[in-house]
Design a protein around this motif. Structure first.
Motif, PDB file in Angstrom:
ATOM      1  N   GLY A 133      23.654 -35.437 -36.525  1.00 13.06           N
ATOM      2  CA  GLY A 133      22.707 -35.177 -35.446  1.00 13.06           C
ATOM      3  C   GLY A 133      23.091 -33.982 -34.606  1.00 13.06           C
ATOM      4  N   THR A 134      22.141 -33.579 -33.788  1.00 13.97           N
ATOM      5  CA  THR A 134      22.362 -32.506 -32.823  1.00 13.97           C
ATOM      6  C   THR A 134      21.945 -33.008 -31.451  1.00 13.97           C
ATOM      7  N   MET A 135      22.839 -32.869 -30.508  1.00 15.69           N
ATOM      8  CA  MET A 135      22.531 -33.213 -29.123  1.00 15.69           C
ATOM      9  C   MET A 135      22.135 -31.919 -28.432  1.00 15.69           C
ATOM     10  N   ARG A 136      20.919 -31.835 -27.995  1.00 12.77           N
ATOM     11  CA  ARG A 136      20.359 -30.609 -27.436  1.00 12.77           C
ATOM     12  C   ARG A 136      20.739 -30.407 -25.968  1.00 12.77           C
ATOM     13  N   GLU A 137      21.269 -29.216 -25.684  1.00 16.29           N
ATOM     14  CA  GLU A 137      21.547 -28.760 -24.315  1.00 16.29           C
ATOM     15  C   GLU A 137      22.302 -29.789 -23.479  1.00 16.29           C
ATOM     16  N   VAL A 138      23.356 -30.366 -24.066  1.00 19.69           N
ATOM     17  CA  VAL A 138      24.130 -31.386 -23.354  1.00 19.69           C
ATOM     18  C   VAL A 138      25.291 -30.813 -22.550  1.00 19.69           C
ATOM     19  N   GLY A 139      25.629 -29.558 -22.794  1.00 19.61           N
ATOM     20  CA  GLY A 139      26.728 -28.931 -22.061  1.00 19.61           C
ATOM     21  C   GLY A 139      26.280 -27.659 -21.377  1.00 19.61           C
ATOM     22  N   PHE A 140      26.897 -27.364 -20.239  1.00 21.00           N
ATOM     23  CA  PHE A 140      26.610 -26.119 -19.518  1.00 21.00           C
ATOM     24  C   PHE A 140      27.941 -25.449 -19.230  1.00 21.00           C
ATOM     25  N   LYS A 141      28.157 -24.301 -19.865  1.00 22.84           N
ATOM     26  CA  LYS A 141      29.415 -23.592 -19.677  1.00 22.84           C
ATOM     27  C   LYS A 141      29.160 -22.098 -19.804  1.00 22.84           C
ATOM     28  N   PHE A 142      29.854 -21.311 -19.008  1.00 21.77           N
ATOM     29  CA  PHE A 142      29.726 -19.857 -18.994  1.00 21.77           C
ATOM     30  C   PHE A 142      28.266 -19.430 -18.807  1.00 21.77           C
ATOM     31  N   GLY A 143      27.545 -20.180 -17.971  1.00 21.35           N
ATOM     32  CA  GLY A 143      26.195 -19.803 -17.583  1.00 21.35           C
ATOM     33  C   GLY A 143      25.102 -20.122 -18.583  1.00 21.35           C
ATOM     34  N   ARG A 144      25.376 -20.971 -19.565  1.00 21.17           N
ATOM     35  CA  ARG A 144      24.316 -21.305 -20.522  1.00 21.17           C
ATOM     36  C   ARG A 144      24.412 -22.754 -20.986  1.00 21.17           C
ATOM     37  N   LEU A 145      23.248 -23.293 -21.333  1.00 21.31           N
ATOM     38  CA  LEU A 145      23.153 -24.634 -21.890  1.00 21.31           C
ATOM     39  C   LEU A 145      23.496 -24.577 -23.369  1.00 21.31           C
ATOM     40  N   LEU A 146      24.261 -25.567 -23.842  1.00 21.27           N
ATOM     41  CA  LEU A 146      24.759 -25.542 -25.214  1.00 21.27           C
ATOM     42  C   LEU A 146      24.436 -26.839 -25.940  1.00 21.27           C
ATOM     43  N   ASP A 147      24.064 -26.693 -27.207  1.00 22.25           N
ATOM     44  CA  ASP A 147      23.867 -27.837 -28.098  1.00 22.25           C
ATOM     45  C   ASP A 147      25.209 -28.230 -28.697  1.00 22.25           C
ATOM     46  N   VAL A 148      25.285 -29.476 -29.146  1.00 18.99           N
ATOM     47  CA  VAL A 148      26.473 -29.977 -29.825  1.00 18.99           C
ATOM     48  C   VAL A 148      26.042 -30.686 -31.100  1.00 18.99           C
ATOM     49  N   VAL A 149      26.684 -30.296 -32.197  1.00 22.02           N
ATOM     50  CA  VAL A 149      26.452 -30.920 -33.489  1.00 22.02           C
ATOM     51  C   VAL A 149      27.431 -32.091 -33.615  1.00 22.02           C
ATOM     52  N   LEU A 150      26.926 -33.233 -34.082  1.00 21.93           N
ATOM     53  CA  LEU A 150      27.775 -34.382 -34.301  1.00 21.93           C
ATOM     54  C   LEU A 150      27.974 -34.551 -35.800  1.00 21.93           C
ATOM     55  N   MET A 151      29.263 -34.567 -36.218  1.00 22.70           N
ATOM     56  CA  MET A 151      29.608 -34.740 -37.633  1.00 22.70           C
ATOM     57  C   MET A 151      30.465 -35.979 -37.786  1.00 22.70           C
ATOM     58  N   GLN A 152      30.391 -36.602 -38.964  1.00 25.08           N
ATOM     59  CA  GLN A 152      31.079 -37.863 -39.193  1.00 25.08           C
ATOM     60  C   GLN A 152      31.651 -37.904 -40.598  1.00 25.08           C
ATOM     61  N   LYS A 153      32.837 -38.525 -40.706  1.00 30.61           N
ATOM     62  CA  LYS A 153      33.462 -38.730 -42.019  1.00 30.61           C
ATOM     63  C   LYS A 153      33.994 -40.157 -42.058  1.00 30.61           C
ATOM     64  N   MET A 154      33.692 -40.837 -43.166  1.00 30.29           N
ATOM     65  CA  MET A 154      34.269 -42.152 -43.412  1.00 30.29           C
ATOM     66  C   MET A 154      35.595 -41.932 -44.135  1.00 30.29           C
ATOM     67  N   LEU A 155      36.631 -42.586 -43.678  1.00 26.73           N
ATOM     68  CA  LEU A 155      37.950 -42.430 -44.301  1.00 26.73           C
ATOM     69  C   LEU A 155      38.127 -43.390 -45.466  1.00 26.73           C
TER      70      LEU A 155
END
Length: 161
Positions: A139-161
């Protein structure tokens, strides 16, 4: 290059590498450098179930990786979130891949079931390395972070061990 379990004496180096990322990158959403006291508390939350590794080159800690408790709710006990930081000047030479492989192996040995990784938009190298090691984008979490003057998306990645 030696990869080993982190010890308390490594905390100043771990803190130095992390705070450099806080001040100069968007790979962490912390905006204020951590104190040594905070880093010591962080370290105490780890142990056999949630390993911390360091890479060392001629006595210099050049990177660190940890599997962190995802949640304090007990049903999440076998789920961890990955942290991986490489000292400036040592990036781009394969150390991240070596550290990722080692920390995933440690996580499996510790009995973890799944590892999550949150990656800030635009960090294509990190996304690529995660894919190489079998992580899937969930998934992608849209505009969840604000740093250095801009809103940032975060990609969520997962691995089963």
């Amino acid at each position: 290059m030696n990869i080993r379990q982190a010890v308390a004496a490594d905390l100043p180096s771990i803190l130095d590498i992390y705070n450099d990322a806080v001040l100069h990158t968007v790979v962490t959403f912390d905006t204020v450098p951590r104190t040594m006291e905070q880093q010591e508390q962080w370290f105490e939350q780890h142990g056999k179930s949630y390993p911390v590794l360091v890479a060392e080159d001629n006595g210099l800690v050049t990177g660190w990786a940890s599997l962190n408790r995802y949640s304090d709710r007990l049903a999440y006990a076998r789920t961890a979130e990955l942290s991986l930081y490489i000292r400036d000047g040592y990036r781009g030479h394969g150390l991240g891949k070596t550290m990722l492989e080692a920390i995933l192996r440690e996580g499996k040995t510790a009995g973890l079931h799944t590892v999550l990784s949150r990656i800030t938009e635009g960090n294509d190298n990190s996304i690529h390395i995660h894919r190489v090691f079998g992580f899937e984008m969930v998934g992608t979490m849209r505009e969840v972070g604000f740093k250095f003057g801009r809103l940032l998306d975060v990609v969520l990645m997962q691995k089963m061990l």
